[in-house]
Structures are given as structure tokens and as C-alpha cells.
Write an enzyme that holds these catalytic residues in place. Structure first.
Site, PDB file in Angstrom:
ATOM      1  N   LYS A  99     -12.588  38.243   6.027  1.00  0.00           N
ATOM      2  CA  LYS A  99     -12.194  38.201   7.441  1.00  0.00           C
ATOM      3  C   LYS A  99     -12.050  36.757   7.909  1.00  0.00           C
ATOM      4  CE  LYS A  99     -13.727  40.120  11.862  1.00  0.00           C
ATOM      5  NZ  LYS A  99     -14.843  40.694  12.613  1.00  0.00           N
ATOM      6  N   LYS A 182     -32.891   7.142   7.817  1.00  0.00           N
ATOM      7  CA  LYS A 182     -33.060   8.213   8.796  1.00  0.00           C
ATOM      8  C   LYS A 182     -33.561   7.652  10.123  1.00  0.00           C
ATOM      9  CE  LYS A 182     -31.854  11.316   5.846  1.00  0.00           C
ATOM     10  NZ  LYS A 182     -30.489  11.866   5.962  1.00  0.00           N
ATOM     11  N   ASP A 211     -28.996   7.790  10.422  1.00  0.00           N
ATOM     12  CA  ASP A 211     -28.655   9.215  10.372  1.00  0.00           C
ATOM     13  C   ASP A 211     -29.714  10.015  11.120  1.00  0.00           C
ATOM     14  OD1 ASP A 211     -27.880  11.771   9.745  1.00  0.00           O
ATOM     15  OD2 ASP A 211     -28.076  11.555   7.573  1.00  0.00           O
ATOM     16  N   ALA A 212     -29.297  10.670  12.207  1.00  0.00           N
ATOM     17  CA  ALA A 212     -30.238  11.467  13.013  1.00  0.00           C
ATOM     18  C   ALA A 212     -30.231  12.942  12.611  1.00  0.00           C
ATOM     19  CB  ALA A 212     -29.905  11.324  14.494  1.00  0.00           C
ATOM     20  N   ASN A 213     -29.411  13.323  11.636  1.00  0.00           N
ATOM     21  CA  ASN A 213     -29.420  14.694  11.111  1.00  0.00           C
ATOM     22  C   ASN A 213     -29.333  15.782  12.180  1.00  0.00           C
ATOM     23  OD1 ASN A 213     -30.948  13.030   8.792  1.00  0.00           O
ATOM     24  ND2 ASN A 213     -29.913  14.806   7.923  1.00  0.00           N
ATOM     25  N   GLU A 237     -25.044   8.405  12.603  1.00  0.00           N
ATOM     26  CA  GLU A 237     -24.607   9.671  12.008  1.00  0.00           C
ATOM     27  C   GLU A 237     -25.270  10.879  12.652  1.00  0.00           C
ATOM     28  OE1 GLU A 237     -24.397   9.469   7.772  1.00  0.00           O
ATOM     29  OE2 GLU A 237     -25.128  11.516   7.477  1.00  0.00           O
ATOM     30  N   HIS A 320     -20.248  13.564   2.055  1.00  0.00           N
ATOM     31  CA  HIS A 320     -21.681  13.772   1.867  1.00  0.00           C
ATOM     32  C   HIS A 320     -21.930  14.197   0.420  1.00  0.00           C
ATOM     33  CE1 HIS A 320     -25.271  16.521   2.049  1.00  0.00           C
ATOM     34  NE2 HIS A 320     -25.755  15.492   2.707  1.00  0.00           N
ATOM     35  N   GLU A 339     -21.460   8.275  -1.337  1.00  0.00           N
ATOM     36  CA  GLU A 339     -22.885   8.202  -1.050  1.00  0.00           C
ATOM     37  C   GLU A 339     -23.644   8.227  -2.377  1.00  0.00           C
ATOM     38  OE1 GLU A 339     -24.073  11.313   1.630  1.00  0.00           O
ATOM     39  OE2 GLU A 339     -25.926  10.284   2.202  1.00  0.00           O
ATOM     40  N   TYR A 341     -27.827   8.833  -4.005  1.00  0.00           N
ATOM     41  CA  TYR A 341     -29.244   9.114  -3.739  1.00  0.00           C
ATOM     42  C   TYR A 341     -30.090   8.674  -4.930  1.00  0.00           C
ATOM     43  CZ  TYR A 341     -27.007  12.644  -0.639  1.00  0.00           C
ATOM     44  OH  TYR A 341     -26.224  13.311   0.259  1.00  0.00           O
TER      45      TYR A 341
HETATM   46 MG    MG Z   1     -26.456  12.939   6.984  1.00  0.00          MG
END
Ligand code: MG
Length: 388
Positions: A99, A182, A211-213, A237, A320, A339, A341
Site C-alpha cells: 500500500k 553528541k 548531533d542532538a538526535n 544535526e 548516515h 561517516e 564509527y
Molecule cells: Mg545523527
């Protein structure tokens, strides 16, 4: 070429970290293997992917709908004129009887399977995926290296300014020049101390993003914007909820430096809305959609074309997901950067062995496909899945 089997399993990401919105203690991801009937060195060519980080494993939807749809198709329905598996046709097949709307409910399982199909296709062609993407969706040429920044600075159980300082030094020592940390998981005062600690170690405030998520209330978002504006950070972010286009647009009118968002958008329509109604500034703001979470590689290439048609630039798309899937898209399509990590998310963080960071850039590797075979811990999980 035929697809003979598709397998998936949920694997814990196992992490003690926390951002402003949630911790990763229960986080899982789906690892997928798409097995083909092409045999190389006595073994079938298998495409692999996982659903990046931050969205839980989604095997139930794969098992109930998407895998059976692919395996029940006539093989000739899923190939191109050259007889190769056609990711676009496989995507269409997965979308059978779906759908319209509600994309987030399926974009992750579909995108992960689709990404594994691309890995298989590139391996069948015996070329790196970035090279295949450059040929199919761009002019065939690529830069020799891609810019890569660290997504880090999480709130850790043991975390304090000294630990953050050690982390930033470690990234700089490893060759990175740009880092993201962060914010929003502490008081503004404590977060500003974190920001100043990081900036103090780096080449300039425009090398640091925050980054404040999507965890801030509208009031706190405005307070952070006032507190952050004078630093001239690289970007701020997810200042508000991912679909709160009105608040993003309001902030974009008063906060001059770049904003970033998009890792929680799951389809092209979401991105078009961001451009039309979200106040997304084409000359500075950063778009961060995660490829396997948003219908996969082919959908990403379409989104990049759409962004440019809307007056945006691929140079401001930073997918991301610090993994080889995002890397292939950045390298192949000439996106702004990748990015990374380092040292987190266990087998699911990091790139192939031998991919070293120099002056904030990583040279393009030449493994066929996405390159998971050169990530020993991750490849062990993937191969076990295909062998079982
Ligand atoms: Mg982020």
C-alpha cells in the site's frame, strides 16, 4: 543469473553508548545473504548487507513478504537485457501489493535486501560497487579519495571531559580531521564544555559538528541554537523531530550556520517534503539519509538526482552509517563525505582492512562488491549465514 536463496538473521550490535534520545543496549541489526547461481572458485556468488545501525532487526517482514516475493518470481522477471540480476526489478517485485505510504514499515527490510543484491551484482561483474555505481548513475569517474568524518562523542557510562578529550585525540591521531559529538543528553552548560573541549583540540570550530538526535523539545532546541550560533560549527544535526518540518523551517530562519537531518527519513517523498516544507537551505544544510534503511542503493541514486533537480547539491549529502555500504555510495556518486564509527558497534562499525585515513580522507579500495570480505569479524557472521 538467478537468485537461489535469501537468508537473514538478527545480530545484537552490543554497545554501551547513549545519545540524547536512547541507549543501544538492546540494538540489533539484520544481516542478509542473497545467494546466486553464479559460481566462482567452486562457490556461489553471495551478496551481503546489514540494515546499518540505529534501526532494529527486521527479519519478520523479510520472511513474511519480501523474500517469498523474490523467490516466487519467474527468474526472467528479475534480470536485465544482459541477463544480470536487476536491482530495480527486484525492488519492484518486493513492492508488489504494498500500500502507498507507511514507508518506514518496509523501507529497512527492502533496502537491506536490495543493497545485498547490489553487492552480488558487483561481485558478478568483478568490480567494486562504487565503480558500478559511478558507471550507472554518474559519469563513470570518481575522486581517488573520499572525505570521512567521525560520528562519535557519545555519552558513555564512564564519560567525562577527560574521556571525550581522549576520544578526540585518538581520532585526530588516526588521521581524521572532522568529528561529530553528541549534544542534548546533558545540560547546555555541560554540552558547551564538551564542545569547547573538542574545539580546543581541533583545527577549528568548523571541523566539529554536533548531533542532538531529535531529542530536544522545541524550547530546548531554540536555547541550544542560541548557545551554539556563535561557534560557527560545521553543522547542528537533528535539532528537532525528524518529521517536524515546521520547527526545522523555523529554526532555519534564525540559526545561520548549517543544520543537518535525514537519517530518520525513509523515502524520496520525505526528502521532497523537507525541501518543500522544511525550510531546508539548499546552499548550506546537510542531508543524511541512510541507504539500506531507505529502500537501498537504487533509491539513493534517484534521491541524489532529485535533490539536484530541487536545487540542492550532492556535495552536501553525507549518508548516515559508518560502513562500507555508505562508503560505496559516497565514492561512486561523489557525495559530500562519509561517516565513520571507529571502535564502536563491534563488527558493524568501520571499513575494510587496509582502508586508512589520511588527512580526513580514505582512498577508494578495490575489493569487488561492497567489500565486506575484507572485514573479518563481519564477514565471519555473513559467511556463516550463507553457509547455513
Ligand atoms: Mg545523527
Amino acid at each position: 543469473v538467478r537468485i537461489t536463496g535469501i537468508f537473514e538473521k538478527a545480530v545484537p550490535v552490543a554497545s554501551t553508548m547513549r545519545n540524547a534520545a536512547f541507549d543501544f543496549s538492546e540494538m540489533t541489526t539484520s544481516v542478509v545473504a542473497v545467494v546466486t547461481d553464479v559460481v566462482r572458485q567452486g562457490k556461489p556468488v553471495v551478496g551481503y548487507a546489514f540494515n546499518s545501525t540505529g534501526r532494529y532487526a527486521c527479519g519478520a517482514a523479510m520472511r513474511a513478504r519480501f523474500v517469498p516475493r523474490i523467490l516466487s518470481a519467474a527468474p526472467e522477471e528479475l534480470v536485465d537485457d544482459a541477463g544480470l540480476i536487476d536491482p530495480g526489478k527486484i525492488l519492484q517485485r518486493m513492492m508488489l501489493r504494498e500500500k502507498p505510504g507507511g514507508d518506514a514499515e518496509r523501507s529497512v527490510p527492502i533496502g537491506t535486501i536490495e543493497t545485498a543484491v547490489w553487492d552480488a551484482l558487483a561481485k558478478i561483474l568483478d568490480r567494486p560497487l562504487w565503480h558500478v555505481l559511478a558507471d550507472r548513475f554518474a559519469d563513470g569517474t570518481t575522486a581517488a579519495t573520499v572525505p570521512c568524518y567521525v560520528g562519535g562523542g557519545w555519552y558513555r557510562p564512564e564519560g567525562d571531559l577527560a574521556a571525550l578529550s581522549d576520544e578526540v585525540k585518538r581520532h585526530l591521531g588516526a588521521g581524521y580531521t572532522h568529528i561529530k559529538i553528541k549534544v542534548g543528553g546533558a545540560s547546555i552548560k555541560d554540552d558547551l564544555a564538551r564542545i569547547e573541549t573538542a574545539i580546543g583540540l581541533m583545527a577549528g570550530a568548523n571541523h566539529l559538528a554536533v548531533d542532538a538526535n531529535a531529542a530536544l523539545s522545541i524550547g530546548r532546541m531554540r536555547d541550544y541554537a542560541v548557545a551554539l550560533a556563535s561557534y560557527g560549527l560545521r553543522w547542528f544535526e537533528e535539532p528537532c523531530a525528524p518529521l517536524d518540518y515546521g520547527s526545522f523551517a523555523g529554526l532555519a530562519e534564525t540559526y545561520r550556520p548549517p543544520l543537518a537531518t535525514g537519517e530518520n527519513l525513509f523515502c524520496l517523498q520525505d526528502v521532497e517534503n523537507l525541501f518543500s516544507f522544511g525550510g531546508f537551505r539548499r546552499d548550506r544544510d546537510i542531508l543524511q539519509v541512510d541507504p539500506p534503511q531507505a529502500y537501498g542503493v537504487g533509491a539513493y541514486a534517484k534521491m541524489v538526482a532529485c535533490v539536484e533537480a530541487l536545487g540542492g547539491s550532492r556535495q552536501r549529502i553525507f549518508p548516515h552509517g559508518g560502513n562500507m555500504m555508505s562508503f560505496a555510495l559516497v565514492a561512486g556518486l561523489g557525495l559530500g563525505g562519509c561517516e565513520s564509527y571507529p571502535g564502536v558497534f563491534a563488527a558493524f562499525g568501520g571499513f575494510a582492512d587496509g582502508m586508512e585515513v589520511r588527512d580526513g580522507h580514505i582512498a577508494l579500495p578495490d575489493h569487488p562488491g561492497i567489500g565486506f570480505e575484507a572485514q573479518p569479524a563481519l564477514y565471519k557472521l555473513m559467511r556463516e549465514l550463507a553457509d547455513a
